[in-house]
Scaffold this motif. Sequence first.
Motif, PDB file in Angstrom:
ATOM      1  N   TYR A   1       5.087  -4.398   2.418  1.00 43.53           N
ATOM      2  CA  TYR A   1       6.317  -5.089   2.444  1.00 43.53           C
ATOM      3  C   TYR A   1       7.110  -4.506   3.608  1.00 43.53           C
ATOM      4  O   TYR A   1       7.954  -5.385   4.063  1.00 43.53           O
ATOM      5  CB  TYR A   1       7.167  -4.583   1.155  1.00 43.53           C
TER       6      TYR A   1
ATOM      7  N   ASP B   1     -10.469   7.618   9.156  1.00 40.48           N
ATOM      8  CA  ASP B   1     -10.402   6.473   8.498  1.00 40.48           C
ATOM      9  C   ASP B   1     -11.767   5.824   8.559  1.00 40.48           C
ATOM     10  O   ASP B   1     -12.253   5.669   9.710  1.00 40.48           O
ATOM     11  CB  ASP B   1      -9.055   5.407   8.799  1.00 40.48           C
TER      12      ASP B   1
ATOM     13  N   GLY C   1      -4.162   2.473   7.855  1.00 40.12           N
ATOM     14  CA  GLY C   1      -4.078   1.177   7.600  1.00 40.12           C
ATOM     15  C   GLY C   1      -2.555   0.841   7.985  1.00 40.12           C
ATOM     16  O   GLY C   1      -2.149   1.275   8.880  1.00 40.12           O
ATOM     17  N   ARG C   2      -1.890  -0.064   7.167  1.00 39.77           N
ATOM     18  CA  ARG C   2      -0.804  -0.555   7.722  1.00 39.77           C
ATOM     19  C   ARG C   2       0.191   0.603   8.021  1.00 39.77           C
ATOM     20  O   ARG C   2       0.985   0.610   8.947  1.00 39.77           O
ATOM     21  CB  ARG C   2      -0.132  -1.637   6.506  1.00 39.77           C
ATOM     22  N   ILE C   3       0.440   1.452   7.153  1.00 39.50           N
ATOM     23  CA  ILE C   3       1.528   2.387   7.363  1.00 39.50           C
ATOM     24  C   ILE C   3       0.877   3.441   8.299  1.00 39.50           C
ATOM     25  O   ILE C   3       1.803   4.105   9.221  1.00 39.50           O
ATOM     26  CB  ILE C   3       1.883   3.216   5.779  1.00 39.50           C
TER      27      ILE C   3
ATOM     28  N   THR D   1       3.632  11.262   2.515  1.00 39.19           N
ATOM     29  CA  THR D   1       4.365  10.360   2.167  1.00 39.19           C
ATOM     30  C   THR D   1       3.323   9.124   1.431  1.00 39.19           C
ATOM     31  O   THR D   1       3.921   7.917   1.212  1.00 39.19           O
ATOM     32  CB  THR D   1       5.104   9.618   3.108  1.00 39.19           C
TER      33      THR D   1
ATOM     34  N   ASP E   1       7.203  13.373   0.255  1.00 40.92           N
ATOM     35  CA  ASP E   1       8.112  12.135  -0.306  1.00 40.92           C
ATOM     36  C   ASP E   1       7.419  11.805  -1.511  1.00 40.92           C
ATOM     37  O   ASP E   1       7.965  11.032  -2.344  1.00 40.92           O
ATOM     38  CB  ASP E   1       7.903  11.141   0.527  1.00 40.92           C
TER      39      ASP E   1
ATOM     40  N   PHE F   1      10.012   4.328   0.597  1.00 37.64           N
ATOM     41  CA  PHE F   1       9.694   2.572   0.656  1.00 37.64           C
ATOM     42  C   PHE F   1      11.430   2.047   0.841  1.00 37.64           C
ATOM     43  O   PHE F   1      11.646   0.795   0.644  1.00 37.64           O
ATOM     44  CB  PHE F   1       9.259   1.905  -0.470  1.00 37.64           C
TER      45      PHE F   1
HETATM   46  N1  NAD Z   1       6.279   6.620  -0.100  1.00 42.67           N
HETATM   47  C1  NAD Z   1       6.469   5.513  -0.359  1.00 42.67           C
HETATM   48  O1  NAD Z   1       7.648   4.914  -0.781  1.00 42.67           O
HETATM   49  C2  NAD Z   1       5.386   4.718  -0.404  1.00 42.67           C
HETATM   50  C3  NAD Z   1       5.385   3.136  -0.014  1.00 42.67           C
HETATM   51  C4  NAD Z   1       4.343   2.319   0.142  1.00 42.67           C
HETATM   52  C5  NAD Z   1       3.246   3.166  -0.032  1.00 42.67           C
HETATM   53  N2  NAD Z   1       2.868   4.373  -0.225  1.00 42.67           N
HETATM   54  C6  NAD Z   1       1.424   4.723  -0.085  1.00 42.67           C
HETATM   55  O2  NAD Z   1       0.965   4.682   1.247  1.00 42.67           O
HETATM   56  C7  NAD Z   1      -0.385   4.384   1.114  1.00 42.67           C
HETATM   57  C8  NAD Z   1      -0.907   3.446   2.133  1.00 42.67           C
HETATM   58  O3  NAD Z   1      -0.358   2.365   2.260  1.00 42.67           O
HETATM   59  P1  NAD Z   1      -0.757   1.227   3.410  1.00 42.67           P
HETATM   60  O4  NAD Z   1       0.017   0.068   3.189  1.00 42.67           O
HETATM   61  O5  NAD Z   1      -1.035   1.810   4.838  1.00 42.67           O
HETATM   62  O6  NAD Z   1      -2.104   0.947   2.831  1.00 42.67           O
HETATM   63  P2  NAD Z   1      -3.421   0.301   3.551  1.00 42.67           P
HETATM   64  O7  NAD Z   1      -4.555  -0.236   2.581  1.00 42.67           O
HETATM   65  O8  NAD Z   1      -2.933  -0.509   4.618  1.00 42.67           O
HETATM   66  O9  NAD Z   1      -4.226   1.605   4.429  1.00 42.67           O
HETATM   67  C9  NAD Z   1      -4.995   2.596   3.555  1.00 42.67           C
HETATM   68  C10 NAD Z   1      -6.004   2.946   4.674  1.00 42.67           C
HETATM   69  O10 NAD Z   1      -6.380   4.215   4.157  1.00 42.67           O
HETATM   70  C11 NAD Z   1      -7.791   4.370   4.635  1.00 42.67           C
HETATM   71  N3  NAD Z   1      -8.585   5.170   3.797  1.00 42.67           N
HETATM   72  C12 NAD Z   1      -9.092   4.918   2.360  1.00 42.67           C
HETATM   73  N4  NAD Z   1      -9.652   6.140   2.040  1.00 42.67           N
HETATM   74  C13 NAD Z   1      -9.534   7.096   3.046  1.00 42.67           C
HETATM   75  C14 NAD Z   1     -10.128   8.136   3.367  1.00 42.67           C
HETATM   76  N5  NAD Z   1     -10.664   9.062   2.290  1.00 42.67           N
HETATM   77  N6  NAD Z   1      -9.722   9.095   4.441  1.00 42.67           N
HETATM   78  C15 NAD Z   1      -9.119   8.224   5.551  1.00 42.67           C
HETATM   79  N7  NAD Z   1      -8.558   6.976   5.426  1.00 42.67           N
HETATM   80  C16 NAD Z   1      -9.012   6.509   4.278  1.00 42.67           C
HETATM   81  C17 NAD Z   1      -8.222   2.735   4.342  1.00 42.67           C
HETATM   82  O11 NAD Z   1      -9.384   2.607   5.071  1.00 42.67           O
HETATM   83  C18 NAD Z   1      -7.191   2.120   4.812  1.00 42.67           C
HETATM   84  O12 NAD Z   1      -7.257   1.809   6.190  1.00 42.67           O
HETATM   85  C19 NAD Z   1      -0.785   3.542   0.001  1.00 42.67           C
HETATM   86  O13 NAD Z   1      -1.785   3.456  -0.842  1.00 42.67           O
HETATM   87  C20 NAD Z   1       0.478   4.425  -1.019  1.00 42.67           C
HETATM   88  O14 NAD Z   1       0.066   5.136  -1.830  1.00 42.67           O
HETATM   89  C21 NAD Z   1       3.855   5.181  -0.307  1.00 42.67           C
END
Ligand code: NAD
Length: 328
Positions: A98, A172, A151-153, A230, A256, A296
Motif C-alpha cells: 500500500y 535476502d 522486498g518492497r519496504i 518495523t 515499531d 503504516f
Molecule cells: N510497521 C508496519 O506498520 C508495517 C507495515 C507493513 C508491513 N510491515 C512488515 O514489513 C514486512 C515486509 O513488508 P514488504 O512489503 O517489504 O514485504 P515483501 O514481501 O515485499 O518483502 C519481504 C522480503 O523479505 C525477504 N525475506 C524472506 N525471508 C527472509 C529471510 N529469512 N531473510 C532475509 N530476507 C527474507 C523476501 O525474499 C522479500 O524480499 C511485512 O512482512 C510486514 O511484517 C510492517
Amino acid sequence: MQVAVFSAKAYDEQYLNQARGDISLTFIESRLNKQTVSLAQGFDAVCVFVNDQLDKAVLSALHAQGVRHIALRCAGFNNVDLDSAKALGIGVSRVPAYSPEAVAEHTLALVLTLNRKLHKAYNRIKEGNFSLDGLLGFNLHGKTIGLIGTGRIGIATARLFHGFGCQLLCHDPYPSAEVIQLGGQYTSMDELCERADIISLHCPLTPDTRHLIDAKRLAKMKNGVMLINTSRGALVDTQAVIQALKSQKIGFLGLDVYEMEGDLFFEDLSNQIIQDDVFQRLCTFPNVLITGHQGFFTQEALCQIAAVTLNNLRLAGQGKSDELTRLA
Ligand SMILES: NC(=O)c1ccc[n+]([C@@H]2O[C@H](COP(=O)([O-])OP(=O)(O)OC[C@H]3O[C@@H](n4cnc5c(N)ncnc54)[C@H](O)[C@@H]3O)[C@@H](O)[C@H]2O)c1
C-alpha cells in the motif's frame, strides 16, 4: 456483500467508508479471536488487521457461520493459518503494497530520533534545559546499514539510506536488482551482523524467521549497534535483546512492533496497570524508542489500504480473489 470489519478504529471507518461503494460494512471494535468470532454470524466476509487471530479454531467457526472470505487490511499475514483457510475453502486476500514508503520513512524517523536523541531534546527544551550533554549523535553519512529483507519496504528503505550516503549491506534470498544498482552488497546474515552499524528488519515473520535476531546473532554484532524492527515483533527474541541492552552490545533500539503487542498496541491503556513486565523493562532503557505499530499510519497508506481491501472484497464477491490461499 456483508462484511464484518474487526479491530475497527475511527480512522478505519473513515477511510473504508470512503471506498465502500455497494459493499455493506459493519464496524466492530473488538479483535477477532475465539471469544468474539460469534460476532461474524451472518456475514459473508470479515475484514481484519494485524493482531486479529485467525487460527484453525477461529477459521472453523467462521466457516461454520458462513464466512467465505477474509480480507486482511495489511501486508503481513502471519496471523492467519493459511493451510486451514485453504482446507476450509475460505479465500484470503491482503494489501501487499500500500505504501512501502510509509514504513521506510518511519524506519528512518526511528533511526534519526534515536541517533540525534530528538525524543530527549524535545522534553529538555520544554523544561528550559538547553544543555547538550548526553545528546551527542553520529553522522549517518558513510555508515553501513544492514537491511534484512529487501522486498518492497526494504527497497524503499535502501533508497532513503542511499540518499544519506550510507553503505548498503543486505541479506535476502532474492536479491533486488534496484538495491544492487544503488551499490547494495548482498551477504550472509552472519557477515551482515558483524559489519553493520545499523541493522533494520524488513522480512516477513514466518516459522523460519521467528527469533531471527537471537542471542547468538546479537553476540556477532558490533558493540553499540543500532537495531531497528518495523516488521514483526517476533523476528526478535525480546529477552535476548534486553540482555544485549544491559551489556551495551545494543547501543540503540528502535521498535515499531513487539512480540507481545497483541495485548497492548492500538489501545489507550494510559489509565491501566500494564502487566507485561518485559515490555515495561524495555521502556526503562534511555536508548530504546518504541512506537505502537504506526509505520503504516499515513494518509496515503490508509487511502490505498481502503481501496485495495474493498477491491479484494468485490473480487471475492465475484468468486475471484484468493491470492494467499493459492500460495499456501
Ligand atoms: N510497521 C508496519 O506498520 C508495517 C507495515 C507493513 C508491513 N510491515 C512488515 O514489513 C514486512 C515486509 O513488508 P514488504 O512489503 O517489504 O514485504 P515483501 O514481501 O515485499 O518483502 C519481504 C522480503 O523479505 C525477504 N525475506 C524472506 N525471508 C527472509 C529471510 N529469512 N531473510 C532475509 N530476507 C527474507 C523476501 O525474499 C522479500 O524480499 C511485512 O512482512 C510486514 O511484517 C510492517
